[in-house]
Design an enzyme around this catalytic site. Sequence first.
Site, mmCIF file in Angstrom:
data_model
loop_
_atom_site.group_PDB
_atom_site.id
_atom_site.type_symbol
_atom_site.label_atom_id
_atom_site.label_comp_id
_atom_site.label_asym_id
_atom_site.label_seq_id
_atom_site.Cartn_x
_atom_site.Cartn_y
_atom_site.Cartn_z
ATOM 1 C CE LYS A 48 -34.711 38.619 65.483
ATOM 2 N NZ LYS A 48 -33.580 38.325 66.370
ATOM 3 C CE LYS A 87 -34.104 43.171 73.108
ATOM 4 N NZ LYS A 87 -32.992 42.714 72.364
ATOM 5 C CE LYS A 130 -30.419 36.548 74.146
ATOM 6 N NZ LYS A 130 -29.969 36.105 72.822
HETATM 7 P P1 TYM Z 1 -31.019 40.509 66.958
HETATM 8 O O1 TYM Z 1 -31.260 39.355 66.063
HETATM 9 O O2 TYM Z 1 -31.532 40.428 68.353
HETATM 10 O O3 TYM Z 1 -31.614 41.822 66.326
HETATM 11 C C1 TYM Z 1 -31.284 42.232 65.011
HETATM 12 C C2 TYM Z 1 -31.135 43.729 64.977
HETATM 13 O O4 TYM Z 1 -32.339 44.365 65.404
HETATM 14 C C3 TYM Z 1 -32.054 45.286 66.445
HETATM 15 N N1 TYM Z 1 -33.191 45.297 67.378
HETATM 16 C C4 TYM Z 1 -33.919 46.373 67.681
HETATM 17 N N2 TYM Z 1 -33.853 47.644 67.282
HETATM 18 C C5 TYM Z 1 -34.781 48.504 67.778
HETATM 19 N N3 TYM Z 1 -35.759 48.142 68.641
HETATM 20 C C6 TYM Z 1 -35.865 46.863 69.061
HETATM 21 N N4 TYM Z 1 -36.830 46.511 69.897
HETATM 22 C C7 TYM Z 1 -34.917 45.912 68.575
HETATM 23 N N5 TYM Z 1 -34.749 44.591 68.787
HETATM 24 C C8 TYM Z 1 -33.677 44.234 68.048
HETATM 25 C C9 TYM Z 1 -30.797 44.771 67.108
HETATM 26 O O5 TYM Z 1 -30.107 45.805 67.782
HETATM 27 C C10 TYM Z 1 -30.030 44.234 65.912
HETATM 28 O O6 TYM Z 1 -29.319 45.274 65.271
HETATM 29 N N6 TYM Z 1 -26.282 39.888 68.331
HETATM 30 C C11 TYM Z 1 -27.146 40.385 67.267
HETATM 31 C C12 TYM Z 1 -26.865 39.739 65.919
HETATM 32 C C13 TYM Z 1 -25.446 39.817 65.500
HETATM 33 C C14 TYM Z 1 -24.745 40.958 65.037
HETATM 34 C C15 TYM Z 1 -23.434 40.503 64.744
HETATM 35 C C16 TYM Z 1 -25.111 42.275 64.826
HETATM 36 C C17 TYM Z 1 -24.581 38.762 65.498
HETATM 37 N N7 TYM Z 1 -23.354 39.185 65.041
HETATM 38 C C18 TYM Z 1 -22.463 41.390 64.280
HETATM 39 C C19 TYM Z 1 -24.137 43.165 64.357
HETATM 40 C C20 TYM Z 1 -22.825 42.706 64.083
HETATM 41 C C21 TYM Z 1 -28.580 40.087 67.633
HETATM 42 O O7 TYM Z 1 -28.867 39.186 68.364
HETATM 43 O O8 TYM Z 1 -29.468 40.857 66.970
#
Ligand code: TYM
Length: 332
Positions: free
Chosen positions: A201, A198, A116
């Site tokens: 979004k 990957k 990032k």
């Molecule tokens: P975020 O918002 O990027 O993504 C949400 C969830 O989706 C999963 N994910 C994927 N899984 C498979 N293939 C992909 N291409 C893919 N892209 C995203 C992510 O692994 C995630 O589970 N930091 C986290 C949000 C967060 C969080 C937490 C998660 C904040 N606090 C505490 C667990 C526990 C995030 O940015 O996810």
Amino acid sequence: MEDISKKIALSGIQPTGSVTLGNYLGAVQNWRKMQEDFSSIFFIADMHALTVKREPADLRQASMSFFAQLLACGIDPEKAIVYFQSHVHQHAELQWILNCNTYVGEISRMTQFKDKSAKHADNINMGLMDYPVLMAADILLFQTDLVPVGQDQKQHLELTRDIAIRFNNRYGDTFKVPEPYIPELGAKICSLQDPLVKMSKSDPDPNAIVSIVDDEATIVRRFKRAVTDSGNEIVVREDKPGISNLINIYAAIEGKTPADVEKEFAGQGYGSFKIAVGEAVAAAFKPLRDDYVRYLNDKAALMELAKKGAEKASWLATKTLRKVRKRVGLVE
Ligand code: TYM
């Protein structure tokens, strides 16, 4: 969710764009299943979203939209606590205390921070660096047992465990040490335009992603345009990242194994396979999209649900935070 004798599952999602196929297969689909057996806590990580520059109106709108999208994905506020992270101030409060128990060295090794920082070179703010500690606070605040996430969050989970163990050793048993739950299929769904990265979004190329709010024609069109590999065999293989990604997607959506999918499409061409995957995803998302529109139309009901969720989360969070404050020596 009231039964807190059950094991606790917790996860969050950042409100950027929409819930993609990657988010759905890597995480949200499992949240829906887990809410049946776990005391579940799911939140919109709106404070995490502040680490990159956003128009305030856009963040607010996306946060509401994500709340509706989670409900559309089957997250049920009767079964799980669902809320906006920023409505529960204990997240930030615990983060500070955990900051004082986290080393700059370990934080600077986080690959997502490095990625990032490269992407947002003009805005390498403290929040971006401290992001994993907020994540640790999110998780440890609720004595979480299991964290359902995709592969990309694994390193953050390891850091969370390290922080919990360190804190427990220093101050006495305080936090449950959580385990990640990473699905076998769907843990890393790749971009439809570059199967080596990957699906994200925030990808600026709309053809790289599909989301639960896209209509059927859009979803099928994006799969038709998906980048594949040379050759014509429909098999999972390292030198075929494009086709392997599509096989994994189809398998995860249809509840099959990749080997089943290889058999089902043996001898067929890439073109017809891509359409079949697109149609399967479109069919799975159609009811979600309809529900999403319905939920989003009643903002007052959404806000009421979010408020109740935050109240429940706050009550649980207070219990841990009280213990933590005492442990570190803050005056009661
Ligand atoms: P975020 O918002 O990027 O993504 C949400 C969830 O989706 C999963 N994910 C994927 N899984 C498979 N293939 C992909 N291409 C893919 N892209 C995203 C992510 O692994 C995630 O589970 N930091 C986290 C949000 C967060 C969080 C937490 C998660 C904040 N606090 C505490 C667990 C526990 C995030 O940015 O996810």
